[in-house]
Design an enzyme around this catalytic site. Sequence first.
Site, PDB file in Angstrom:
ATOM      1  CG  HIS A   1      -1.853   1.125   1.331  1.00  0.00           C
ATOM      2  ND1 HIS A   1      -3.177   1.039   0.965  1.00  0.00           N
ATOM      3  CD2 HIS A   1      -1.665   2.401   1.768  1.00  0.00           C
ATOM      4  CE1 HIS A   1      -3.763   2.205   1.158  1.00  0.00           C
ATOM      5  NE2 HIS A   1      -2.868   3.047   1.650  1.00  0.00           N
ATOM      6  CD  GLU A   2       1.542   3.780   3.695  1.00  0.00           C
ATOM      7  OE1 GLU A   2       1.944   4.843   3.175  1.00  0.00           O
ATOM      8  OE2 GLU A   2       0.423   3.675   4.236  1.00  0.00           O
TER       9      GLU A   2
ATOM     10  CG  HIS B   1       0.066   5.821  -0.906  1.00  0.00           C
ATOM     11  ND1 HIS B   1      -1.053   6.177  -1.623  1.00  0.00           N
ATOM     12  CD2 HIS B   1      -0.399   5.357   0.293  1.00  0.00           C
ATOM     13  CE1 HIS B   1      -2.145   5.930  -0.907  1.00  0.00           C
ATOM     14  NE2 HIS B   1      -1.774   5.432   0.257  1.00  0.00           N
TER      15      HIS B   1
END
Length: 218
Positions: free
Chosen positions: A33-34, A37
């Site tokens: 997820h990170e 980003h």
Amino acid sequence: MHYLSNLWAALDFGSLLDMLKRLAAVLLCLTVHETCHGLAAYALGDPTARRAHRLSLNPLRHIDWFGLLMMFAAGFGWAKPVPVDPNFFKKPKQGMALTALAGPVSNFLLAFLMLFAAKIIFSGASWTQTNEAILDFMLTVAVLSIGLGLFNLVPIPPLDGSKVLFSVLPDRAYDQLMRYERYGMLLLFALVFFDVGSSAFSKAILWFFELFCRIVGL
């Protein structure tokens, strides 16, 4: 020595292994997820995450230890936010929205990938304890990843959904709402504490999980 033998026999290794499996699944979901980003921001022209060494699949670069503890203790946690500088984007609001959206999308893709791999193992591999453990881990990752993706689409700051929603607002309204972003965390804590919407959220996770399973033929 007899005391140590009794203590060893009393340990519940099944629960310990389950906890380690869940920890590994959580770390994988958060890391993907990170990292996504940061990759989205970098693709749009912002090198901030790369300079901070956040374009990495090393979970230690993304873990917020207190947020990880809260995830296990309260079912609600967080990772270290990836640094993003919207001034690097040609269109700052749209750039922030795409960067925010990359996180949940990556979680849905990860869940789909896990279920597709699980389908291959389930259909073609012999049924051994090792394969069963791998299959169980993949299903755990899929469920957690779907949950993380859906949760982050909730339009409450600082979750990703708020940045996507706010991007369609006029600049003045956008700036005003972003000033109150820090209060969103208090609202999220209240919603979790009072168990608001948990039933609907669980049903949404199950719906997406079953949909992905049907798509891959699992």
